[in-house]
Design an enzyme around this catalytic site. Structure first.
Site, PDB file in Angstrom:
ATOM      1  CB  VAL A  72      27.342  34.120  31.698  1.00  0.00           C
ATOM      2  CG1 VAL A  72      27.673  34.900  30.450  1.00  0.00           C
ATOM      3  CG2 VAL A  72      25.933  34.379  32.146  1.00  0.00           C
ATOM      4  CB  SER A 129      22.853  31.637  27.395  1.00  0.00           C
ATOM      5  OG  SER A 129      22.726  33.012  27.613  1.00  0.00           O
ATOM      6  CE1 TYR A 162      25.060  34.004  23.210  1.00  0.00           C
ATOM      7  CE2 TYR A 162      26.854  33.290  24.618  1.00  0.00           C
ATOM      8  CZ  TYR A 162      25.516  33.466  24.389  1.00  0.00           C
ATOM      9  OH  TYR A 162      24.620  33.104  25.346  1.00  0.00           O
ATOM     10  CE  LYS A 199      20.031  33.606  26.039  1.00  0.00           C
ATOM     11  NZ  LYS A 199      21.192  34.458  25.670  1.00  0.00           N
ATOM     12  CE1 TYR A 239      17.112  35.734  27.666  1.00  0.00           C
ATOM     13  CE2 TYR A 239      17.549  37.451  29.288  1.00  0.00           C
ATOM     14  CZ  TYR A 239      17.995  36.575  28.322  1.00  0.00           C
ATOM     15  OH  TYR A 239      19.334  36.540  28.006  1.00  0.00           O
TER      16      TYR A 239
HETATM   17  N1  GLN Z   1      21.166  35.978  31.860  1.00  0.00           N
HETATM   18  C1  GLN Z   1      22.284  36.329  31.012  1.00  0.00           C
HETATM   19  C2  GLN Z   1      21.929  37.581  30.251  1.00  0.00           C
HETATM   20  O1  GLN Z   1      20.806  37.693  29.838  1.00  0.00           O
HETATM   21  C3  GLN Z   1      22.530  35.223  30.039  1.00  0.00           C
HETATM   22  C4  GLN Z   1      23.694  35.494  29.146  1.00  0.00           C
HETATM   23  C5  GLN Z   1      24.512  34.274  28.852  1.00  0.00           C
HETATM   24  O2  GLN Z   1      24.435  33.240  29.517  1.00  0.00           O
HETATM   25  N2  GLN Z   1      25.364  34.402  27.891  1.00  0.00           N
HETATM   26  O3  GLN Z   1      22.738  38.461  30.054  1.00  0.00           O
END
Ligand code: GLN
Length: 302
Positions: A254, A57, A236, A60, A184
């Site tokens: 993650v 993530s 988050y 992003k 994505y």
């Molecule tokens: N690829 C993971 C997902 O889309 C990314 C989530 C994350 O890093 N929090 O669920």
């Protein structure tokens, strides 16, 4: 950085490594890396600072930067900029808000941002644009996508597929759902080291410009705004805790990575694959808390 890395190596509390795909489940929970790049370009590193990990993530931040550059304020018609207080893959909130994701860093929001980058392009071109942008901001053409991670994400991404279809039903996505998701999943699968990631974040610490190359990435105003969104939404429903303890804009993934920005001072990347209950790197946060305390870098002073 070496002191902090040594301290982290001793810690028994390491969180839980993500297990939803085998490529992440296999990563050694003992890994730890930390890199700080100061305004003059000095690199200070500790631990596994050159090991590649899945940025997930954290990508992003860079898709948001690209999308803001392309669409400007039009972006905010499709995605909000308020903290969510919900898990990163929550579907409940999306229903309540009629398909408009709360912010660009929860999964739904990042999928909407990816869709915007994709519009007018083929998936392969859009993905190439994202990867080249990452190579440009990091000043490193060797950065690549881990295809095995991307394939696993695609195979197991049922929740993301649900989120995307749900948004499509509200016409929030313009492109075919599987095209948007393909892009994505691939940008989440970019592999980078702490050093590469800290390099990539430098423009956010220095008013939109890479101070070493002198190249402008975004307007100072955009850099300020991206930092604000990182502070409020980058972890988050753990964003409040991160601001309370670390006091810097930050974005987690993650894979266990965190990019943190000390405005005017440094770009910081940390990696420890064990996660807390919110899906944020546990020791990553602990290490950043130590670092900002010792350096006096919290944006809130002291
Ligand atoms: N690829 C993971 C997902 O889309 C990314 C989530 C994350 O890093 N929090 O669920």
């Amino acid at each position: 950085m070496k002191e902090i890395a040594a301290e982290m190596a001793q810690r028994p509390d390491r969180g839980e490594v993500a297990t939803y795909i085998p490529e992440l489940a296999r990563v050694d929970a003992k890994s730890f890396g930390l890199v700080v790049i100061g305004a003059e370009g000095h690199v200070a590193a500790g631990g596994d600072s050159e090991t590649l990990f899945s940025i997930q993530s954290i990508s992003k931040v860079f898709t948001l930067t690209l999308a803001l550059g392309r669409a400007g304020n039009r972006l905010w018609r499709r995605v909000g900029r308020e903290p969510s207080g919900s898990p990163f893959n929550s579907i409940v909130q999306l229903e309540r808000e009629r398909g408009i994701p709360r912010n660009p860093f929860i999964n739904a929001g990042a999928i909407a941002v990816t869709d915007l980058i994709l519009s007018g392009h083929r998936p392969r071109e859009a993905l190439g644009d994202i990867l080249r942008f990452m190579q440009f901001v990091a000043d490193d053409p060797s950065i690549m996508i881990d295809e095995a991670v991307a394939a696993s994400e695609q195979r197991t991404g049922f929740r993301n597929i649900a989120l995307a279809n749900y948004m499509k039903s509200f016409d929030v996505l313009e492109n075919p759902v599987d095209f948007t998701l393909g892009v994505y999943f691939h940008h989440c699968a970019i592999a980078m080291s702490c050093r590469q990631l800290a390099m990539a974040g430098r423009f956010l610490a220095h008013l939109g410009r890479n101070p070493s190359t002198g190249l402008s990435v975004v307007q100072p105003e955009s850099a300020r705004r991206i930092n604000a969104i990182m502070l409020m939404c980058g972890h988050y429903d753990g964003s409040g805790e991160f601001a309370y303890r670390v006091g810097l804009p930050g974005k987690s993934g993650v894979g266990g990575g965190v990019l943190a920005i000390a405005p005017g001072k440094a770009s910081i990347a940390v990696w420890s694959p064990g996660l807390d209950a919110n899906g944020n790197s546990h020791l990553g946060r602990v290490a950043l808390e130590l670092l900002t305390k010792r350096m006096g870098w919290s944006i809130f002073g002291a």
